[in-house]
Enzyme design. Structure first.
Site, PDB file in Angstrom:
ATOM      1  N   MET A 147     -11.360  25.364 -34.535  1.00 13.36           N
ATOM      2  CA  MET A 147     -12.318  25.277 -35.645  1.00 13.36           C
ATOM      3  C   MET A 147     -12.067  24.005 -36.456  1.00 13.36           C
ATOM      4  O   MET A 147     -12.528  23.881 -37.597  1.00 13.36           O
ATOM      5  CB  MET A 147     -12.217  26.517 -36.535  1.00 13.36           C
ATOM      6  CG  MET A 147     -12.595  27.796 -35.771  1.00 13.36           C
ATOM      7  SD  MET A 147     -13.206  29.118 -36.817  1.00 13.36           S
ATOM      8  CE  MET A 147     -11.788  29.412 -37.849  1.00 13.36           C
ATOM      9  N   HIS A 168      -2.551  22.744 -33.186  1.00 14.99           N
ATOM     10  CA  HIS A 168      -3.663  22.446 -32.278  1.00 14.99           C
ATOM     11  C   HIS A 168      -3.249  21.366 -31.266  1.00 14.99           C
ATOM     12  O   HIS A 168      -3.556  21.453 -30.084  1.00 14.99           O
ATOM     13  CB  HIS A 168      -4.871  21.907 -33.063  1.00 14.99           C
ATOM     14  CG  HIS A 168      -5.453  22.868 -34.054  1.00 14.99           C
ATOM     15  ND1 HIS A 168      -5.372  22.675 -35.411  1.00 14.99           N
ATOM     16  CD2 HIS A 168      -6.149  24.018 -33.880  1.00 14.99           C
ATOM     17  CE1 HIS A 168      -5.998  23.661 -36.035  1.00 14.99           C
ATOM     18  NE2 HIS A 168      -6.472  24.488 -35.131  1.00 14.99           N
ATOM     19  N   GLN A 203     -17.581  34.858 -36.902  1.00 18.02           N
ATOM     20  CA  GLN A 203     -16.277  35.510 -36.992  1.00 18.02           C
ATOM     21  C   GLN A 203     -15.786  35.631 -38.438  1.00 18.02           C
ATOM     22  O   GLN A 203     -14.694  36.116 -38.682  1.00 18.02           O
ATOM     23  CB  GLN A 203     -15.245  34.820 -36.107  1.00 18.02           C
ATOM     24  CG  GLN A 203     -14.803  33.446 -36.570  1.00 18.02           C
ATOM     25  CD  GLN A 203     -13.972  32.761 -35.486  1.00 18.02           C
ATOM     26  OE1 GLN A 203     -14.466  32.379 -34.437  1.00 18.02           O
ATOM     27  NE2 GLN A 203     -12.673  32.613 -35.751  1.00 18.02           N
ATOM     28  N   GLN A 218      -0.318  31.422 -29.522  1.00 18.34           N
ATOM     29  CA  GLN A 218       0.212  32.760 -29.800  1.00 18.34           C
ATOM     30  C   GLN A 218       0.172  33.068 -31.302  1.00 18.34           C
ATOM     31  O   GLN A 218       0.363  34.197 -31.721  1.00 18.34           O
ATOM     32  CB  GLN A 218       1.641  32.821 -29.275  1.00 18.34           C
ATOM     33  CG  GLN A 218       2.261  34.190 -29.300  1.00 18.34           C
ATOM     34  CD  GLN A 218       3.756  34.100 -29.141  1.00 18.34           C
ATOM     35  OE1 GLN A 218       4.247  33.549 -28.157  1.00 18.34           O
ATOM     36  NE2 GLN A 218       4.498  34.594 -30.122  1.00 18.34           N
ATOM     37  N   LYS A 219      -0.059  32.030 -32.110  1.00 19.62           N
ATOM     38  CA  LYS A 219      -0.197  32.225 -33.559  1.00 19.62           C
ATOM     39  C   LYS A 219      -1.204  33.342 -33.840  1.00 19.62           C
ATOM     40  O   LYS A 219      -1.020  34.151 -34.740  1.00 19.62           O
ATOM     41  CB  LYS A 219      -0.638  30.897 -34.191  1.00 19.62           C
ATOM     42  CG  LYS A 219      -1.260  30.989 -35.561  1.00 19.62           C
ATOM     43  CD  LYS A 219      -0.197  31.152 -36.612  1.00 19.62           C
ATOM     44  CE  LYS A 219      -0.689  30.981 -38.025  1.00 19.62           C
ATOM     45  NZ  LYS A 219      -1.927  31.612 -38.364  1.00 19.62           N
ATOM     46  N   GLN A 273      -5.827  37.722 -30.998  1.00 17.80           N
ATOM     47  CA  GLN A 273      -6.965  36.963 -30.473  1.00 17.80           C
ATOM     48  C   GLN A 273      -6.747  36.604 -28.996  1.00 17.80           C
ATOM     49  O   GLN A 273      -7.653  36.777 -28.164  1.00 17.80           O
ATOM     50  CB  GLN A 273      -7.159  35.682 -31.285  1.00 17.80           C
ATOM     51  CG  GLN A 273      -8.149  34.714 -30.672  1.00 17.80           C
ATOM     52  CD  GLN A 273      -8.455  33.549 -31.595  1.00 17.80           C
ATOM     53  OE1 GLN A 273      -9.225  33.696 -32.516  1.00 17.80           O
ATOM     54  NE2 GLN A 273      -7.833  32.414 -31.358  1.00 17.80           N
ATOM     55  N   MET A 322       2.160  26.829 -38.778  1.00 15.38           N
ATOM     56  CA  MET A 322       1.083  25.896 -39.156  1.00 15.38           C
ATOM     57  C   MET A 322      -0.258  26.585 -39.048  1.00 15.38           C
ATOM     58  O   MET A 322      -0.492  27.387 -38.138  1.00 15.38           O
ATOM     59  CB  MET A 322       1.114  24.669 -38.257  1.00 15.38           C
ATOM     60  CG  MET A 322       2.323  23.831 -38.529  1.00 15.38           C
ATOM     61  SD  MET A 322       2.174  22.241 -37.732  1.00 15.38           S
ATOM     62  CE  MET A 322       3.761  21.554 -38.161  1.00 15.38           C
ATOM     63  N   SER A 323      -1.134  26.275 -40.022  1.00 14.23           N
ATOM     64  CA  SER A 323      -2.462  26.878 -40.050  1.00 14.23           C
ATOM     65  C   SER A 323      -3.373  25.980 -40.867  1.00 14.23           C
ATOM     66  O   SER A 323      -2.935  25.357 -41.850  1.00 14.23           O
ATOM     67  CB  SER A 323      -2.374  28.252 -40.726  1.00 14.23           C
ATOM     68  OG  SER A 323      -3.660  28.680 -41.129  1.00 14.23           O
TER      69      SER A 323
HETATM   70  P1  AMP Z   1      -8.244  27.690 -35.058  1.00 11.10           P
HETATM   71  O1  AMP Z   1      -8.696  26.300 -35.256  1.00 11.10           O
HETATM   72  O2  AMP Z   1      -7.483  28.267 -36.198  1.00 11.10           O
HETATM   73  O3  AMP Z   1      -9.341  28.603 -34.544  1.00 11.10           O
HETATM   74  O4  AMP Z   1      -7.183  27.634 -33.876  1.00 11.10           O
HETATM   75  C1  AMP Z   1      -7.500  27.069 -32.636  1.00 11.10           C
HETATM   76  C2  AMP Z   1      -6.386  27.348 -31.662  1.00 11.10           C
HETATM   77  O5  AMP Z   1      -5.176  26.778 -32.152  1.00 11.10           O
HETATM   78  C3  AMP Z   1      -6.116  28.849 -31.471  1.00 11.10           C
HETATM   79  O6  AMP Z   1      -5.841  29.118 -30.104  1.00 11.10           O
HETATM   80  C4  AMP Z   1      -4.915  29.074 -32.328  1.00 11.10           C
HETATM   81  O7  AMP Z   1      -4.127  30.170 -31.922  1.00 11.10           O
HETATM   82  C5  AMP Z   1      -4.166  27.769 -32.126  1.00 11.10           C
HETATM   83  N1  AMP Z   1      -3.206  27.559 -33.220  1.00 11.10           N
HETATM   84  C6  AMP Z   1      -3.461  27.596 -34.559  1.00 11.10           C
HETATM   85  N2  AMP Z   1      -2.321  27.413 -35.258  1.00 11.10           N
HETATM   86  C7  AMP Z   1      -1.327  27.264 -34.332  1.00 11.10           C
HETATM   87  C8  AMP Z   1       0.085  27.062 -34.416  1.00 11.10           C
HETATM   88  N3  AMP Z   1       0.711  26.976 -35.589  1.00 11.10           N
HETATM   89  N4  AMP Z   1       0.778  26.952 -33.267  1.00 11.10           N
HETATM   90  C9  AMP Z   1       0.153  27.042 -32.056  1.00 11.10           C
HETATM   91  N5  AMP Z   1      -1.166  27.246 -31.912  1.00 11.10           N
HETATM   92  C10 AMP Z   1      -1.896  27.347 -33.031  1.00 11.10           C
END
Ligand code: AMP
Length: 289
Positions: free
Chosen positions: A34, A41, A65, A152-153, A157, A188-189
């Protein structure tokens, strides 16, 4: 060296170009995101590059979502910075579709997420995983890759996607990648950027409590209730007021366990201020099941 990624806006031309690359013998890896990219990422992109000739990244803040009242409108959108980060990798193609391109006017078809979506996140965000399953299947159509990389974060999902791919016979190999953390342990997020310095300090108690619980399991603790209580206490002492769940569960079914044996996953969701955070840890108990 930097390599500005090739950017697409139209899912159909993205798909045509990917098919052409595959016809030319290239193995293609997909990283759906996203946006508001961070090292988590980028670790998925790096993983894709290890086994694929071409990595395709999608950047799309998926409206279905998010429930009304969640952070869809204010979700960070940082396309320019995202493309800059991706330019460290080559070759990378990026799809940045408009909402109408992914949800054509008049569309009514949705994917009902598998049963594993009902608990945990699904209990607190009832329509969330239907939205995730629907957009991920659409992205698999727009980007018919050989492999797709998920973190796996978002443990539940990735389980939902794995089950959907099995159930709907989707020809993509799903690869799970480890959680990338800051040096202090914070997972990380994209949502971490909402946190004030005080909230960031409180947030650290999540990874700390997971690490402590993991250690106790490795030392032979089998009582899930007592560990859940300890984690909750650590979170409350740190300043969390809203804890959605602390679960110790089977990593396959996500059903909560009372006696810890074999492999388990500990999952936490809690809110600090207006920011909802999730984290988890996989642990192997020395007590065999
Ligand atoms: P998102 O942009 O939050 O929808 O995440 C996109 C992808 O990145 C998803 O598969 C998440 O699980 C992965 N992701 C997000 N944060 C992390 C993290 N800290 N470590 C590994 N993968 C991540």
């Amino acid at each position: 060296m930097t390599f500005p990624p090739r950017v697409f806006y139209d899912p159909a031309s993205f798909r045509d170009e990917i098919r052409q690359a595959q016809a030319d013998g290239k193995r293609v890896g997909l990283v759906p995101t996203m946006g508001a990219l961070h090292q988590g990422h980028l670790s998925l992109v790096a993983e894709s590059q290890k086994s694929c000739d071409l990595t395709v990244v999608t950047i799309f803040v998926n409206p279905t979502q998010f429930a009304p009242g969640e952070d869809f409108a204010k979700y960070p959108r940082t396309l320019e910075a995202d493309l800059k980060l991706l330019s460290a990798f080559d070759p990378v193609w990026v799809l940045v579709p408009e909402v109408d391109a992914m949800y054509p006017p008049g569309n009514t078809t949705v994917v009902q997420a598998p049963e594993i979506a009902q608990s945990l996140e699904g209990a607190f965000r009832p329509s969330h995983f239907d939205g995730v399953a629907t957009i991920v299947l659409k992205l698999f159509q727009a980007a018919p890759a050989d492999m797709a990389f998920f973190g796996q974060k978002d443990f539940q999902q990735v389980r939902v996607i794995e089950e959907m791919v099995r159930d709907l016979i989707v020809p993509i190999e799903i690869v799970r990648c480890p959680i990338i953390r800051e040096a202090n342990g914070l997972a990380m997020s994209s949502r971490n950027r909402y946190l004030s310095p005080e909230e960031r300090e409180i947030a650290l108690s999540i990874s700390r409590s997971l690490e402590e619980a993991s250690q106790q399991i490795k030392e032979g603790e089998t009582n899930a209730q007592s560990l859940r209580d300890k984690i909750e206490q650590t979170l409350r002492d740190a300043g969390f007021r809203e804890i959605d769940y602390v679960s110790i569960a089977c990593p396959r079914t996500l059903k909560s366990v009372e006696t810890i044996e074999g492999d388990v996953v500990i999952l936490v969701a809690a809110k600090v201020g207006s920011t909802r955070l999730i984290d988890n840890i996989l642990v192997s108990s020395p007590v065999s099941s």
